[in-house]
Design a protein around this motif. Structure first.
Motif, PDB file in Angstrom:
ATOM      1  N   ILE A   1      28.750 -22.686  25.189  1.00  0.00           N
ATOM      2  CA  ILE A   1      30.343 -23.091  25.222  1.00  0.00           C
ATOM      3  C   ILE A   1      30.484 -22.939  23.649  1.00  0.00           C
ATOM      4  O   ILE A   1      31.465 -22.429  23.302  1.00  0.00           O
ATOM      5  CB  ILE A   1      30.553 -24.163  25.808  1.00  0.00           C
ATOM      6  N   MET A   2      29.820 -23.823  22.982  1.00  0.00           N
ATOM      7  CA  MET A   2      30.073 -24.077  21.384  1.00  0.00           C
ATOM      8  C   MET A   2      29.785 -22.744  20.532  1.00  0.00           C
ATOM      9  O   MET A   2      30.512 -22.515  19.679  1.00  0.00           O
ATOM     10  CB  MET A   2      29.122 -25.121  20.738  1.00  0.00           C
ATOM     11  N   MET A   3      28.688 -21.927  21.130  1.00  0.00           N
ATOM     12  CA  MET A   3      28.702 -20.769  20.271  1.00  0.00           C
ATOM     13  C   MET A   3      29.677 -19.654  20.360  1.00  0.00           C
ATOM     14  O   MET A   3      30.265 -19.253  19.396  1.00  0.00           O
ATOM     15  CB  MET A   3      27.413 -20.112  20.834  1.00  0.00           C
ATOM     16  N   GLN A   4      30.231 -19.749  21.618  1.00  0.00           N
ATOM     17  CA  GLN A   4      31.623 -18.699  21.868  1.00  0.00           C
ATOM     18  C   GLN A   4      32.729 -19.338  20.849  1.00  0.00           C
ATOM     19  O   GLN A   4      33.400 -18.531  20.235  1.00  0.00           O
ATOM     20  CB  GLN A   4      31.999 -18.925  23.394  1.00  0.00           C
ATOM     21  N   LYS A   5      32.811 -20.657  21.009  1.00  0.00           N
ATOM     22  CA  LYS A   5      33.934 -21.076  20.145  1.00  0.00           C
ATOM     23  C   LYS A   5      34.188 -20.833  18.830  1.00  0.00           C
ATOM     24  O   LYS A   5      34.826 -20.869  17.977  1.00  0.00           O
ATOM     25  CB  LYS A   5      34.301 -22.733  20.517  1.00  0.00           C
ATOM     26  N   ALA A   6      32.566 -21.194  18.409  1.00  0.00           N
ATOM     27  CA  ALA A   6      32.325 -21.090  16.883  1.00  0.00           C
ATOM     28  C   ALA A   6      32.530 -19.741  16.489  1.00  0.00           C
ATOM     29  O   ALA A   6      33.153 -19.480  15.394  1.00  0.00           O
ATOM     30  CB  ALA A   6      30.924 -21.318  16.641  1.00  0.00           C
ATOM     31  N   GLY A   7      32.281 -18.699  17.276  1.00  0.00           N
ATOM     32  CA  GLY A   7      32.343 -17.430  16.856  1.00  0.00           C
ATOM     33  C   GLY A   7      34.092 -17.209  16.830  1.00  0.00           C
ATOM     34  O   GLY A   7      34.593 -16.502  15.783  1.00  0.00           O
ATOM     35  N   VAL A   8      34.635 -17.689  17.364  1.00  0.00           N
ATOM     36  CA  VAL A   8      36.168 -17.447  17.498  1.00  0.00           C
ATOM     37  C   VAL A   8      36.468 -18.108  16.205  1.00  0.00           C
ATOM     38  O   VAL A   8      37.710 -17.558  15.539  1.00  0.00           O
ATOM     39  CB  VAL A   8      37.005 -17.933  18.769  1.00  0.00           C
TER      40      VAL A   8
ATOM     41  N   LEU B   1      41.792 -18.877  22.451  1.00  0.00           N
ATOM     42  CA  LEU B   1      42.121 -18.395  21.070  1.00  0.00           C
ATOM     43  C   LEU B   1      41.867 -16.944  20.879  1.00  0.00           C
ATOM     44  O   LEU B   1      41.015 -16.523  20.334  1.00  0.00           O
ATOM     45  CB  LEU B   1      41.342 -19.105  20.299  1.00  0.00           C
ATOM     46  N   ASP B   2      42.818 -16.011  21.471  1.00  0.00           N
ATOM     47  CA  ASP B   2      42.459 -14.563  21.410  1.00  0.00           C
ATOM     48  C   ASP B   2      43.966 -14.009  21.524  1.00  0.00           C
ATOM     49  O   ASP B   2      45.077 -14.895  21.322  1.00  0.00           O
ATOM     50  CB  ASP B   2      41.497 -14.112  22.366  1.00  0.00           C
TER      51      ASP B   2
END
Length: 763
Positions: free
Chosen positions: A107-114, A384-385
Motif C-alpha cells: 500500500i505504501m509503495m503504491q502511494k509513494a509512487g503517486v 490521486l489520479d
C-alpha cells in the motif's frame, strides 16, 4: 506501529504545503510541457498518466477534496519512510505481523509512487526503489508460505490471493518510478522479482489462476498490470484469457467446494467479466465480494483504457463495469453498509477505499453521473489520479446531485436469467429479497430469504458470514468452521427449511446447477410494491413461492410488510420458517414455556447451533411477537394453524470458542404438512425515548390477518387493522402477465382485477 485510515493534518501545514506545491508547479510549467511532449508513450501510463499528472499539478491548492486526500497521503507515507523499510520472512495468517507488514508495504509503495509523480520529490522514488530492491533479494529465497490452509499457497502471504494483492498495487508503484529507475535496476526487478512472481501466481498455481472467482480476478489483474508495465504480451494474454493448460480437469474443486473449471468456460479477465456479472451489474457472489473485486476489475480496466484504448474495455458486455458500480451502491443500506448477502461481513460499506476508487473511475469513464459526486462527497476522499481530480473538479463546481436509491430488481447470471435480488424501498424501510443463483463458493443455501432494514439498521437480519476478518485470535482471521456449519445453512436465514435439511442438501455441486425464478417485480405504485419469486429445486418434489409486499396505509405513519410463503409438496413434511429479529421481546400473544435449561434444537444442518429457549403451541389464532430495537417498536403477526409449534430460539449452541453471535429467532414449525401457506405482517409502529420515558404507538396495528383462500391458481390474505379497515391481497400463482384479467369469489365476495396481483378494500 498502528496505521489509521485517516491522519489528521493541521490546517496550517496543509495550506503551506499546498501553497509551496502550487508555486513550484507555476515555476516549472514550461519545463514540464517539454518533458511531457518528449516522454509521450512513457511512464506512468497505467492509472496515473503524464497528462493527468500535469493537470493535477495545475489544480493543486484549488480542489479541496483532492488537496485534503493528497495531504493525508503525504503524512501517511512520510511516517513510513521515517520508520524505514522492513520485509520480514513470511510466517503468519491474516492479521499476523508479517502478513500485516507486507500488506502495508505494498500500500505504501503504491502511494509513494503517486506522490513522486505529483510532488516531483525523489525521496518517494528512492523509497519505492529501495523497497523493491529488498523484495528482489528476498523473493528468490522464499519457499511457499509455511501456513498450509490454502488450496493455493502464496510466498509472501498464506494464499496466492494476497500475493496477487501485492502485485496489483506494486505494479502501479513500479509504473510511477519506471522512467526514473536505471535500466540495470529495471532488469534486476523484472528478472528476479516481477516475472517470477507473475509466473508463480499463474503457471505455478493454475488451480487459482484458471478459475471464475474473485480470487482469480485478483490473480489475472496482478499478472495483467505488471505485464502492461513491462510491455510483456505473453503475460498479458494469460491475464486476459487464462492459461492454456491441461493440468486442470473438468469438475476439479477448490477447498471451498467451488468448481475451478467447467467445460467450455471462458477464463482469465474476460471470463471473470462474462460469468459472475449479470447484465444489470450484479455480481453473483454478493455485494461484499463485489466490493472486493471491483478494485481489480476497475483498476485494470483503467490501465487497459490508458495503454490499449483500442480494446474499449469499458464498453465490454454493454458497459457492465460501470453498471456494476451503480448496482453495488444500490446494494447498500441508508448508512452505506452493504447488505450481507452470501458471505458478507456486516459493516463493510461504500466508505472503503476500493469503492472510493470504483466511484471515481465510474464517474470519469461513465459519463460523469452527478449522483456519484454525492457519494464521493460522503466518502470525503478521492484517489490521486485523473479520475480523482475529475471528481474533485465536479464537487468544486457544485455539480453533485443526490444518488437516489430506489426499489430495484438486479438480475443474476451472465445473461440475467438466473433469478435476481429484489430490493423494495418505502419510507426509510428496505426489504432485501434474495431469489438468485448459488453465488459460487461464497453462496449460501438460502433461496427466497429476506432481511428488513429501517434507517440503515437491521430489523430482521441476514446473519452474514462467520469470520472475523484479519483478527488473528479468531482462526487466523480466516473463515471459521461455523461458516459452513451455521452461516451457510438454510436455518440461519429467514427462509423455509424442510425436514431440518438445508436447501440442495447443503451441497455446492447441487446448488450451483439451480437458481430461483423471478415471477413478479412491480414497484410502479409506491403504495403497493410487490416482489414474488419461485424455487422448485431446493427440495425435490416441493415447490415454494414467496411474495413480499410493501403496503402503505395512510392511516399509519409507516408502511407494513406482507410476507406470503406458499409451499406445495408431493409428500407430507415438517416445515420450519425462522424469523431472526434483533432486539428485546416486549410481549407475545401466545403462551409459551421458557425452559430452565435451553436445549440444542437439532443435530446437523445448522440446527446444532440453535438453542430452543422457549416453546408454545398455537391454538389456531394469530401469533404476534412484539419487540423493541434502537428505540423503535416492531411487531410480526403470523397466521397459524392449530398445533403449530411456536419456538423462541437463540444462536450459539455447540460453539465452544464463542465464534457465533448470540442473537434471537422466532420459528414457526408445521408438522406433517403437505401443502401450506405461511403468512405474516411485519410492522414498524412506534418509538420509545429513554430521556422522556414515553412509549408511543407501542402496540401492533394489526387486529387480525388470515389466509382466506389458497389454490394452485390463487392465494389471498385478509388483513384487518385497528381502525377496523379490512383489505385483501390476492396474487395469481400461475399467471404473471400484467395484462391478464382475473375473477375470483372469496367468502361470497366477487373480486375482479387486471394483472398478477391486487389489493382490495373490503369495507
Amino acid at each position: 506501529m498502528k496505521l489509521t485510515n485517516k491522519i489528521v493534518i493541521p490546517v496550517l501545514f496543509s495550506v503551506l504545503f499546498l501553497g509551496l506545491i502550487s508555486c513550484k508547479e507555476q515555476e516549472s510549467n514550461q519545463t514540464e510541457d517539454v518533458a511531457s511532449t518528449e516522454a509521450d508513450g512513457g511512464h506512468p501510463n497505467l492509472v496515473l498518466t503524464k497528462n493527468g499528472v500535469k493537470e493535477i499539478r495545475k489544480h493543486l491548492g484549488t480542489v479541496p477534496i483532492f488537496d485534503k486526500s493528497l495531504a493525508e497521503t503525504k503524512a501517511e507515507v512520510d511516517a513510513e519512510i521515517e520508520l524505514g523499510i522492513e520485509v520480514p520472512i513470511p510466517k503468519d495468517y491474516s492479521g499476523g505481523y508479517t502478513h500485516s507488514r507486507h500488506k502495508l508495504n505494498f500500500i505504501m509503495m503504491q502511494k509513494a509512487g503517486v506522490l513522486f509523480q505529483i510532488l516531483d520529490d525523489e525521496k518517494y522514488a528512492v523509497y519505492v526503489r529501495d523497497m523493491l530492491m529488498a523484495y528482489a533479494k528476498l523473493y528468490p529465497t522464499l519457499p511457499v508460505h509455511p501456513q498450509t490452509r490454502s488450496y493455493a499457497r502464496g510466498k509472501l502471504f498464506w494464499q496466492c490471493l494476497n500475493d496477487s494483492n501485492w502485485l496489483v498495487y506494486t505494479a502501479q508503484a513500479y509504473d510511477c518510478v519506471y522512467d526514473w529507475l536505471s535500466a540495470e535496476d529495471r532488469e534486476l526487478f523484472e528478472k528476479d522479482l516481477f516475472v517470477p512472481f507473475a509466473k508463480f501466481i499463474s503457471e505455478g498455481n493454475p488451480q487459482f489462476f484458471n478459475r471464475v472467482h474473485n480470487h482469480s480476478t485478483w490473480g489475472n489483474v496482478a499478472v495483467g498490470m505488471i505485464a502492461l508495465v513491462m510491455d510483456n504480451d505473453a503475460l498479458l494474454k494469460d491475464a486476459l484469457e487464462g492459461l492454456e493448460t491441461d493440468n486442470l480437469k473438468v469438475g476439479m474443486k477448490d477447498d471451498d467446494g467451488g468448481f475451478i473449471k467447467v467445460e467450455g468456460q471462458k477464463l482469465g479477465f474476460y471470463g471473470n467479466l462474462d460469468e459472475p456479472f449479470s447484465p444489470d451489474g450484479y455480481y453473483t457472489e454478493g455485494p461484499y465480494y463485489q466490493r472486493y473485486a471491483m478494485y481489480p476489475f476497475l483498476i485494470f480496466a483503467e490501465a487497459l483504457e490508458n495503454v490499449k484504448p483500442e480494446m474499449k474495455i469499458f464498453e465490454y458486455k454493454d458497459g457492465v463495469l460501470i453498471k456494476a458500480v451503480d448496482a453495488l451502491l444500490n446494494l447498500s443500506d441508508a448508512n452505506g453498509d452493504f447488505f450481507p448477502l452470501n458471505d458478507g461481513q456486516k459493516g463493510m460499506s461504500y466508505y472503503t477505499s476500493a469503492v472510493v476508487t470504483a466511484v471515481d473511475i465510474a464517474y470519469y469513464y461513465g459519463g460523469k453521473n452527478p449522483g456519484l459526486l454525492s457519494i464521493a462527497k460522503k466518502q470525503d476522499r478521492v484517489v490521486l489520479d485523473d479520475t480523482g481530480l475529475s471528481i474533485a473538479l465536479g464537487l468544486k463546481d457544485g455539480l453533485e446531485k443526490p444518488f437516489e436509491k430506489k426499489s430495484v430488481e438486479l438480475s443474476d447470471g451472465p445473461n440475467g436469467d438466473e433469478g435476481a435480488v429484489g430490493i423494495l424501498r418505502s419510507d426509510n424501510l428496505e426489504v432485501v429479497f434474495k431469489y438468485a443463483a448459488q453465488g459460487l463458493s461464497h453462496g449460501h443455501y438460502d433461496k427466497l430469504s429476506y432481511s428488513l432494514y429501517e434507517d440503515g439498521e437491521e430489523v430482521a437480519q441476514d446473519y452474514g458470514l462467520a469470520r472475523y476478518v484479519n483478527i488473528e485470535q479468531k482462526g487466523g482471521g480466516n473463515y471459521l468452521k461455523e461458516n459452513k456449519t451455521w452461516a451457510k445453512q438454510s436455518i440461519a436465514h429467514n427462509t423455509l427449511v424442510q425436514n431440518e435439511t438445508s436447501h440442495f442438501q447443503g451441497k455446492y455441486e447441487i446448488g450451483s446447477t439451480h437458481h430461483s425464478e423471478k415471477y413478479v417485480f412491480d414497484v410502479s405504485n409506491p403504495k403497493l410494491q410487490v416482489a414474488s419469486a419461485k424455487e422448485n429445486n431446493a427440495y425435490p418434489g416441493t415447490k415454494m413461492q414467496r411474495t413480499m409486499v410493501f403496503i402503505t396505509d395512510d392511516s399509519y405513519s409507516k408502511p407494513y410488510l406482507l410476507d406470503i410463503m406458499k409451499v406445495v409438496s408431493d409428500n407430507s413434511n415438517q416445515y420450519d420458517l425462522p424469523f431472526y429479529y434483533l432486539g428485546q421481546i416486549m410481549q407475545t400473544s401466545f403462551d409459551y414455556e421458557k425452559l430452565n435449561t435451553p436445549t440444542v434444537f437439532g443435530k446437523s444442518n445448522g440446527y446444532q447451533h440453535l438453542y430452543k429457549e422457549a416453546e408454545g403451541v398455537s391454538d389456531g389464532s394469530n401469533a404476534k411477537l412484539n419487540w423493541l430495537l434502537n428505540g423503535k417498536f416492531y411487531s410480526v403477526t403470523s397466521a397459524t394453524s392449530k398445533g403449530d409449534e411456536l419456538i423462541l430460539a437463540k444462536i450459539g449452541a455447540n460453539d465452544k470458542d464463542y465464534n457465533l453471535r448470540n442473537e434471537p429467532g422466532f420459528i414457526i414449525r408445521k408438522k406433517n404438512a403437505k401443502n401450506t401457506v405461511f403468512a405474516s405482517v411485519v410492522e414498524s409502529h412506534g418509538a420509545y425515548s429513554a430521556v422522556s420515558e414515553f412509549a408511543v404507538n407501542a402496540y401492533s396495528h394489526v387486529k387480525q390477518m388470515d389466509v382466506v383462500f389458497d389454490s394452485d391458481a390463487y392465494t389471498a390474505v385478509e388483513i384487518e387493522t385497528d381502525n377496523d379497515k379490512k383489505q385483501i391481497f390476492v396474487i395469481s400463482n400461475l399467471d404473471n402477465d400484467p395484462d391478464s384479467e382475473h375473477q375470483l369469489t372469496i367468502n361470497g365476495k366477487a373480486l375482479a382485477w387486471t394483472g398478477a396481483f391486487t389489493l382490495k378494500a373490503l369495507n
